[in-house]
Design a protein around this motif. Structure first.
Motif, mmCIF file in Angstrom:
data_model
loop_
_atom_site.group_PDB
_atom_site.id
_atom_site.type_symbol
_atom_site.label_atom_id
_atom_site.label_comp_id
_atom_site.label_asym_id
_atom_site.label_seq_id
_atom_site.Cartn_x
_atom_site.Cartn_y
_atom_site.Cartn_z
ATOM 1 N N PHE A 94 4.669 -50.200 85.771
ATOM 2 C CA PHE A 94 3.612 -50.924 86.481
ATOM 3 C C PHE A 94 4.225 -52.247 86.903
ATOM 4 O O PHE A 94 4.355 -53.145 86.063
ATOM 5 C CB PHE A 94 2.414 -51.182 85.578
ATOM 6 N N ALA A 118 5.925 -49.020 81.121
ATOM 7 C CA ALA A 118 4.948 -48.475 80.167
ATOM 8 C C ALA A 118 5.553 -47.284 79.432
ATOM 9 O O ALA A 118 5.315 -47.094 78.239
ATOM 10 C CB ALA A 118 3.683 -48.063 80.896
ATOM 11 N N PRO A 127 2.269 -48.547 67.980
ATOM 12 C CA PRO A 127 1.494 -49.788 68.079
ATOM 13 C C PRO A 127 0.756 -49.902 69.407
ATOM 14 O O PRO A 127 1.059 -49.155 70.346
ATOM 15 C CB PRO A 127 2.561 -50.881 67.988
ATOM 16 N N GLY A 151 -0.101 -50.740 72.996
ATOM 17 C CA GLY A 151 0.772 -50.971 74.140
ATOM 18 C C GLY A 151 2.047 -50.150 74.115
ATOM 19 O O GLY A 151 2.926 -50.323 74.967
ATOM 20 N N ALA A 152 2.185 -49.224 73.168
ATOM 21 C CA ALA A 152 3.416 -48.443 73.041
ATOM 22 C C ALA A 152 3.575 -47.425 74.182
ATOM 23 O O ALA A 152 4.662 -46.900 74.406
ATOM 24 C CB ALA A 152 3.447 -47.717 71.699
ATOM 25 N N GLY A 153 2.480 -47.106 74.868
ATOM 26 C CA GLY A 153 2.578 -46.162 75.983
ATOM 27 C C GLY A 153 1.881 -44.836 75.746
ATOM 28 O O GLY A 153 2.030 -43.889 76.526
ATOM 29 N N LYS A 154 1.092 -44.744 74.700
ATOM 30 C CA LYS A 154 0.463 -43.462 74.320
ATOM 31 C C LYS A 154 -0.516 -42.978 75.398
ATOM 32 O O LYS A 154 -0.418 -41.841 75.871
ATOM 33 C CB LYS A 154 -0.273 -43.619 72.972
ATOM 34 N N SER A 177 -0.804 -44.034 78.444
ATOM 35 C CA SER A 177 -0.088 -43.829 79.711
ATOM 36 C C SER A 177 0.562 -42.452 79.724
ATOM 37 O O SER A 177 0.553 -41.765 80.757
ATOM 38 C CB SER A 177 0.990 -44.905 79.905
ATOM 39 N N TYR A 227 -2.030 -40.602 86.089
ATOM 40 C CA TYR A 227 -0.975 -41.478 86.571
ATOM 41 C C TYR A 227 0.138 -40.593 87.116
ATOM 42 O O TYR A 227 0.402 -39.515 86.571
ATOM 43 C CB TYR A 227 -0.370 -42.327 85.446
ATOM 44 N N VAL A 240 0.716 -55.998 73.561
ATOM 45 C CA VAL A 240 -0.092 -55.846 74.768
ATOM 46 C C VAL A 240 -1.024 -54.669 74.604
ATOM 47 O O VAL A 240 -0.615 -53.593 74.197
ATOM 48 C CB VAL A 240 0.816 -55.574 75.986
ATOM 49 N N ARG A 241 -2.259 -54.896 74.908
ATOM 50 C CA ARG A 241 -3.192 -53.797 74.785
ATOM 51 C C ARG A 241 -3.354 -53.143 76.138
ATOM 52 O O ARG A 241 -3.578 -53.794 77.140
ATOM 53 C CB ARG A 241 -4.538 -54.305 74.290
ATOM 54 N N GLY A 242 -3.244 -51.823 76.150
ATOM 55 C CA GLY A 242 -3.370 -51.097 77.416
ATOM 56 C C GLY A 242 -4.799 -50.708 77.674
ATOM 57 O O GLY A 242 -5.729 -51.335 77.192
ATOM 58 N N ALA A 262 -6.977 -49.496 86.082
ATOM 59 C CA ALA A 262 -5.822 -49.819 86.907
ATOM 60 C C ALA A 262 -5.652 -51.329 86.951
ATOM 61 O O ALA A 262 -6.592 -52.062 87.170
ATOM 62 C CB ALA A 262 -6.042 -49.295 88.315
ATOM 63 N N ARG A 263 -4.450 -51.763 86.668
ATOM 64 C CA ARG A 263 -4.181 -53.193 86.793
ATOM 65 C C ARG A 263 -3.019 -53.414 87.744
ATOM 66 O O ARG A 263 -2.206 -54.274 87.583
ATOM 67 C CB ARG A 263 -3.884 -53.790 85.422
ATOM 68 N N GLY A 264 -2.920 -52.545 88.720
ATOM 69 C CA GLY A 264 -1.886 -52.718 89.730
ATOM 70 C C GLY A 264 -0.598 -52.043 89.351
ATOM 71 O O GLY A 264 -0.474 -51.467 88.286
ATOM 72 N N VAL A 313 -2.275 -44.958 90.294
ATOM 73 C CA VAL A 313 -3.332 -44.550 89.389
ATOM 74 C C VAL A 313 -4.342 -43.707 90.138
ATOM 75 O O VAL A 313 -4.671 -43.993 91.272
ATOM 76 C CB VAL A 313 -4.053 -45.796 88.824
HETATM 77 N N1 LIG Z 1 -3.038 -49.335 84.781
HETATM 78 C C1 LIG Z 1 -2.161 -50.177 84.258
HETATM 79 N N2 LIG Z 1 -1.700 -51.225 84.960
HETATM 80 C C2 LIG Z 1 -0.788 -52.079 84.453
HETATM 81 N N3 LIG Z 1 -0.247 -51.956 83.224
HETATM 82 C C3 LIG Z 1 -0.666 -50.928 82.470
HETATM 83 C C4 LIG Z 1 -1.645 -49.981 82.939
HETATM 84 N N4 LIG Z 1 -1.858 -49.055 81.967
HETATM 85 C C5 LIG Z 1 -1.071 -49.412 80.952
HETATM 86 N N5 LIG Z 1 -0.355 -50.531 81.245
HETATM 87 C C6 LIG Z 1 0.637 -51.198 80.406
HETATM 88 O O1 LIG Z 1 1.502 -50.188 79.935
HETATM 89 C C7 LIG Z 1 1.835 -50.392 78.580
HETATM 90 C C8 LIG Z 1 1.408 -49.172 77.768
HETATM 91 O O2 LIG Z 1 -0.028 -49.161 77.701
HETATM 92 P P1 LIG Z 1 -0.825 -47.948 77.042
HETATM 93 O O3 LIG Z 1 -2.281 -48.198 77.273
HETATM 94 O O4 LIG Z 1 -0.269 -46.672 77.529
HETATM 95 O O5 LIG Z 1 -0.475 -48.147 75.504
HETATM 96 P P2 LIG Z 1 -1.128 -47.462 74.231
HETATM 97 O O6 LIG Z 1 -0.005 -47.108 73.342
HETATM 98 O O7 LIG Z 1 -2.044 -46.379 74.637
HETATM 99 O O8 LIG Z 1 -1.943 -48.679 73.630
HETATM 100 P P3 LIG Z 1 -3.323 -48.716 72.754
HETATM 101 O O9 LIG Z 1 -3.005 -48.139 71.422
HETATM 102 O O10 LIG Z 1 -3.633 -50.166 72.686
HETATM 103 O O11 LIG Z 1 -4.330 -47.930 73.534
HETATM 104 C C9 LIG Z 1 1.162 -51.689 78.178
HETATM 105 O O12 LIG Z 1 2.078 -52.734 78.357
HETATM 106 C C10 LIG Z 1 0.017 -51.789 79.143
HETATM 107 O O13 LIG Z 1 -0.396 -53.114 79.335
#
Ligand SMILES: Nc1ncnc2c1ncn2[C@@H]1O[C@H](COP(=O)(O)OP(=O)(O)OP(=O)(O)O)[C@@H](O)[C@H]1O
Length: 317
Positions: free
Chosen positions: A30, A35, A54, A56-59, A61, A70, A300-302, A306-308, A312
């Motif tokens: 992103f 991600a 943890p 923001g790990a990417g799960k 995504s 995505y 970072v919490r995902g 969509a955040r750009g 998406v």
């Molecule tokens: N649509 C988006 N736009 C921008 N950045 C994104 C987007 N979706 C996820 N991210 C970034 O991608 C990384 C992975 O996020 P993701 O939500 O997949 O993590 P996660 O492991 O599911 O976290 P959590 O356990 O908090 O749900 C993070 O840095 C998040 O901020």
């Protein structure tokens, strides 16, 4: 850091047959944020695999890439050997992949029953002609959809009123409806994104039982979950992510002994006392809900919004 060796891969295949889901070297960015950064994992037919890591790990995504929400920037997703990388959510759902979301996404203005009936439309055979003229075939298939929706609501143990609006149900019941709708699609693979979040202890126990019963139907399950008690209890394999990569994979007992996993949850600068506490959390206390939420580490919490950056898509896309 532990990676599967070639022989481990081979024995995995032998045990579970050809992988139902095979994710290889997946990448998703992103803007400047990576991600997912070369993620590979598999789910065998009928297997229960948890994906942990943890915040923001990417799960999520990764789940969004598998289900077409995505579009990955690299790597491949195979479903039963068929490449589905970058396909649209509806096309992937039609191939037998169903999911739930971190926050249940239901049609709030529809009844509980109609929400689940919506899942059956993936396989119901109705032509526009049948629907417009309300042919006997249309009426039969509508009845079939209703019957099937009731069966899935029984299966998930819904306690609330089925004719009422879904938005009037308590949170835990809405989660059940979302799982019932996903099951009504008759998936071969079900992806559950934090299904225990917001549930009380009793509801978590019921969820554990439900996951096992779904698997008995022959449906494979991939589970993102922060409740380590549930993960340790239900998973056959656990894939641990950090910074968009797999850092460990193995059985629950194996993974919870892995120092890289404890460190991922806590960061490198933890002192002995913090590490001991994190080990305890990853261990999950041996009972459902016993581990509480495992957080920390990645900061970072995902989310689903969509955040750009990356491409998406929405479900109806
Ligand atoms: N649509 C988006 N736009 C921008 N950045 C994104 C987007 N979706 C996820 N991210 C970034 O991608 C990384 C992975 O996020 P993701 O939500 O997949 O993590 P996660 O492991 O599911 O976290 P959590 O356990 O908090 O749900 C993070 O840095 C998040 O901020």
């Amino acid at each position: 850091m532990r990676r599967r060796s070639g022989s481990e891969e081979a024995s995995l295949r032998k045990e579970h047959g050809t992988s139902l889901l095979q994710v290889t070297e997946l990448r998703l960015s992103f803007g400047g944020v990576r991600a997912i950064d070369g993620l590979s994992f598999e789910v065998g037919a009928g297997e229960i695999v948890s994906v942990i890591g943890p915040n923001g790990a990417g799960k999520t995504s990764a789940f969004n890439c598998v289900t077409g929400f995505y579009k990955p920037t690299g790597g491949s997703v195979l479903l039963d050997g068929t490449p589905v990388t970058g396909r649209r959510p509806a096309a992937i759902a039609a191939l037998g992949v169903s999911r739930t979301f971190q926050n249940p996404r239901l049609f709030g203005e529809l009844s509980v029953l109609d929400n689940v009936r919506a899942g059956t439309h993936l396989w119901l055979r109705q032509s526009v002609f049948d629907a417009l003229l309300h042919t006997p075939r249309y009426r039969r298939s509508e009845q079939e959809a209703t019957d099937e929706a009731h069966r899935w609501l029984d299966f998930v143990g819904l306690r609330g009123e089925r004719a009422g609006l879904v938005r009037n149900l308590p949170y835990g019941e809405r989660r059940r409806v979302e799982i019932a709708r996903a099951l009504a699609r008759r998936p071969r693979l079900l992806l559950l994104d934090e299904p225990a979040a917001g549930l009380n202890h009793t509801e978590k126990g019921e969820l554990l039982d439900l996951i096992r019963r779904i698997r008995e139907l022959g449906t494979a399950i991939a589970l993102i979950e922060h409740d380590m008690g549930l993960v340790m209890e239900v998973s056959e394999r656990v894939v641990v992510l950090n910074f968009g990569r797999e850092i460990a994979v193995g059985g629950p007992a194996e993974v919870r002994r892995d120092p890289a996993v404890v460190e991922a949850y806590l960061g490198r600068d933890a002192d002995e006392e913090e590490l001991a506490a994190a080990r305890e959390e990853v261990r999950g206390g041996g009972e459902v809900g016993g581990g509480g939420e495992v957080g920390g580490g990645g900061s970072v919490r995902g989310g689903d919004e969509a955040r750009g950056g990356g491409k998406v898509r929405g479900e109806g896309d």
